[in-house]
Design an enzyme around this catalytic site. Structure first.
Site, PDB file in Angstrom:
ATOM      1  N   ASP A  93       0.847  -1.194   0.000  1.00 11.17           N
ATOM      2  CA  ASP A  93       0.000   0.000   0.000  1.00 11.17           C
ATOM      3  C   ASP A  93       0.891   1.255   0.000  1.00 11.17           C
ATOM      4  O   ASP A  93       1.792   1.372   0.835  1.00 11.17           O
ATOM      5  CB  ASP A  93      -0.869  -0.054   1.271  1.00 11.17           C
ATOM      6  N   HIS A  94       0.644   2.159  -0.905  1.00 11.97           N
ATOM      7  CA  HIS A  94       1.371   3.435  -0.963  1.00 11.97           C
ATOM      8  C   HIS A  94       2.890   3.290  -1.002  1.00 11.97           C
ATOM      9  O   HIS A  94       3.615   3.974  -0.249  1.00 11.97           O
ATOM     10  CB  HIS A  94       0.976   4.354   0.216  1.00 11.97           C
ATOM     11  N   SER A 278      -8.929   2.488   8.341  1.00 12.66           N
ATOM     12  CA  SER A 278      -9.369   3.208   9.551  1.00 12.66           C
ATOM     13  C   SER A 278     -10.537   2.529  10.262  1.00 12.66           C
ATOM     14  O   SER A 278     -10.572   2.488  11.500  1.00 12.66           O
ATOM     15  CB  SER A 278      -9.764   4.648   9.200  1.00 12.66           C
TER      16      SER A 278
HETATM   17  P1  13P Z   1      -9.062   4.759   5.237  1.00 14.37           P
HETATM   18  O1  13P Z   1      -8.209   5.624   6.094  1.00 14.37           O
HETATM   19  O2  13P Z   1     -10.299   5.492   4.787  1.00 14.37           O
HETATM   20  O3  13P Z   1      -9.401   3.459   5.852  1.00 14.37           O
HETATM   21  O4  13P Z   1      -8.226   4.434   3.900  1.00 14.37           O
HETATM   22  C1  13P Z   1      -7.290   3.414   3.858  1.00 14.37           C
HETATM   23  C2  13P Z   1      -6.453   3.454   2.636  1.00 14.37           C
HETATM   24  O5  13P Z   1      -6.715   4.140   1.668  1.00 14.37           O
HETATM   25  C3  13P Z   1      -5.264   2.592   2.605  1.00 14.37           C
HETATM   26  O6  13P Z   1      -4.516   2.800   1.455  1.00 14.37           O
HETATM   27  O1  G3H Z   2      -3.365   4.731   3.485  1.00 18.42           O
HETATM   28  C1  G3H Z   2      -2.722   4.470   4.490  1.00 18.42           C
HETATM   29  C2  G3H Z   2      -3.067   3.305   5.313  1.00 18.42           C
HETATM   30  O2  G3H Z   2      -4.164   3.587   6.132  1.00 18.42           O
HETATM   31  C3  G3H Z   2      -1.855   2.818   6.068  1.00 18.42           C
HETATM   32  O3  G3H Z   2      -1.554   3.638   7.140  1.00 18.42           O
HETATM   33  O4  G3H Z   2       0.901   4.092   7.000  1.00 18.42           O
HETATM   34  O5  G3H Z   2      -0.341   4.265   9.179  1.00 18.42           O
HETATM   35  O6  G3H Z   2       0.116   2.041   8.153  1.00 18.42           O
HETATM   36  P1  G3H Z   2      -0.121   3.506   7.924  1.00 18.42           P
HETATM   37 ZN    ZN Z   3      -4.574   4.815   0.706  1.00 16.09          ZN
END
Ligand code: 13P
Ligand code: G3H
Ligand code: ZN
Length: 330
Positions: A93-94, A278
């Site tokens: 993720d990201h 979240s």
């Molecule tokens: P939320 O913070 O809305 O759960 O989004 C999570 C997210 O986009 C993880 O990449």
């Molecule tokens: O988009 C971000 C996700 O909610 C991950 O969050 O970097 O705090 O693990 P984190």
């Molecule tokens: Zn995200």
């Protein structure tokens, strides 16, 4: 090199193809510990849903990258043991650098996101293409991003100017070769997605946030028909969980999420992956806070992590069945 196929994982290609055809979205749930992973797998097995296990770079640092890889492998086996082997993808993720994406690909991830959305357009293309070229050599799928998700600290003007520009998407796809595209249509990360003054009140006095920009989504769909779209920042911030947190010593103020009916609508479109982190955090925190208040003398972590895991599982089951539509699609 650990190949994701050897861990029993799948990439997102087939998952998205089916989701597009079936008018539903694959859940992408973040995890960084055992109870979260157990809840995700139990919920997805019980609802017969495919799932994308999502790991941020922060989660990798927190949990240790080797442990996480074995946990994902264990998740595949756990699903089988529960009696229904669902397709499981492991997704970064990201991802913010080529090196991080490469490291994940070499450590068993079946899918990565390279988030170049904060860079200038041409730099985003160059970085994304570099990741795609490497990932595709290993049959790993890549998610890119165009447009920046609004932060609640931004003013309205800044939010508007950060929506994905539909006129850029064809060019971005052809120059990068990404397998899916995250777009910005009004969602944002965290539990405070809108300011109360951006919302209206319904007859019951409940705050109703502004509509997502479905017009932008539709314009994008017209330009790249059948291409998988991803929505980040898609937690709904359930008020029952916020209430439990605040009644048990928490202090969450102005927590507002994306209404479920809007996500349901998005899931029926070209949106094939919906990211939720979240809401899981809220569910766990609610259960733990409640337990601590009710049983101040307990100190066995299983006593409070168990109910947290149960609350998390129910939340995910609800999402698969009623929001994403992914139940019975595995
Ligand atoms: P939320 O913070 O809305 O759960 O989004 C999570 C997210 O986009 C993880 O990449
Ligand atoms: O988009 C971000 C996700 O909610 C991950 O969050 O970097 O705090 O693990 P984190
Ligand atoms: Zn995200």
């Amino acid at each position: 090199m650990t190949k994701y196929k050897d861990l029993g994982l799948v990439n997102t290609k087939e998952l998205f193809k089916k989701a597009m055809k079936g008018g539903y979205a694959i859940p992408a749930y973040n995890f960084n510990n055992m109870e979260q992973l157990q809840a995700i797998i139990q919920a997805c097995v019980e609802t017969k849903s495919p799932v994308i296990l999502q790991v941020s770079s922060g989660a990798r640092k927190y949990a240790n990258k080797t442990l996480l890889r074995y946990m994902a492998q264990g998740a595949v086996e756990f699903a089988k043991e529960l009696g229904y082997p669902i397709p499981v993808a492991l997704h970064l993720d990201h991802g913010d650098t080529f090196e991080l994406c490469k490291d994940c690909i070499e450590n068993g991830f079946s899918s990565v996101m390279i988030d170049g959305s904060h860079h200038k357009y041409e730099e985003n293309i160059a970085l994304t293409k570099k990741v795609v070229d490497y990932a595709h050599q290993h049959d790993v799928t890549v998610e890119g991003e165009l447009g920046v998700l609004a932060g609640v600290e931004d003013d309205v003007q800044a939010e508007t100017s950060n929506y994905t520009k539909p006129e850029e998407v064809e060019d971005f796809l052809s120059k990068t070769g990404v397998d899916s595209l995250a777009i910005s249509i009004g969602t944002s990360h965290g539990a405070n997605k809108f300011k109360p003054e951006q919302c209206t009140r319904n007859a019951d006095g409940v705050l109703v946030p502004p509509m997502l920009r479905f017009d932008i989504l539709e314009e994008i769909e017209k330009r790249i028909p059948g291409f998988p779209i991803v929505l980040h920042g898609s937690s709904s911030v359930p008020m029952d969980k916020v209430k439990i947190i605040n009644e048990n010593g928490g202090a969450l103020k102005d927590a507002i999420g994306i209404p479920e009916d809007q996500l349901r609508k998005a899931a029926k479109s070209a949106v094939c992956k919906i990211n939720i982190d979240s809401d899981g955090r809220l569910a766990m925190t609610a259960a733990i806070r409640k337990y601590f208040k009710e049983k101040p003398s307990e100190f066995d972590p299983r006593k409070y992590l168990g109910p947290a895991r149960d609350m998390l599982k129910e939340l995910y089951k609800h999402k698969n069945v009623n929001v994403l539509g992914s139940a019975n699609q595995a």
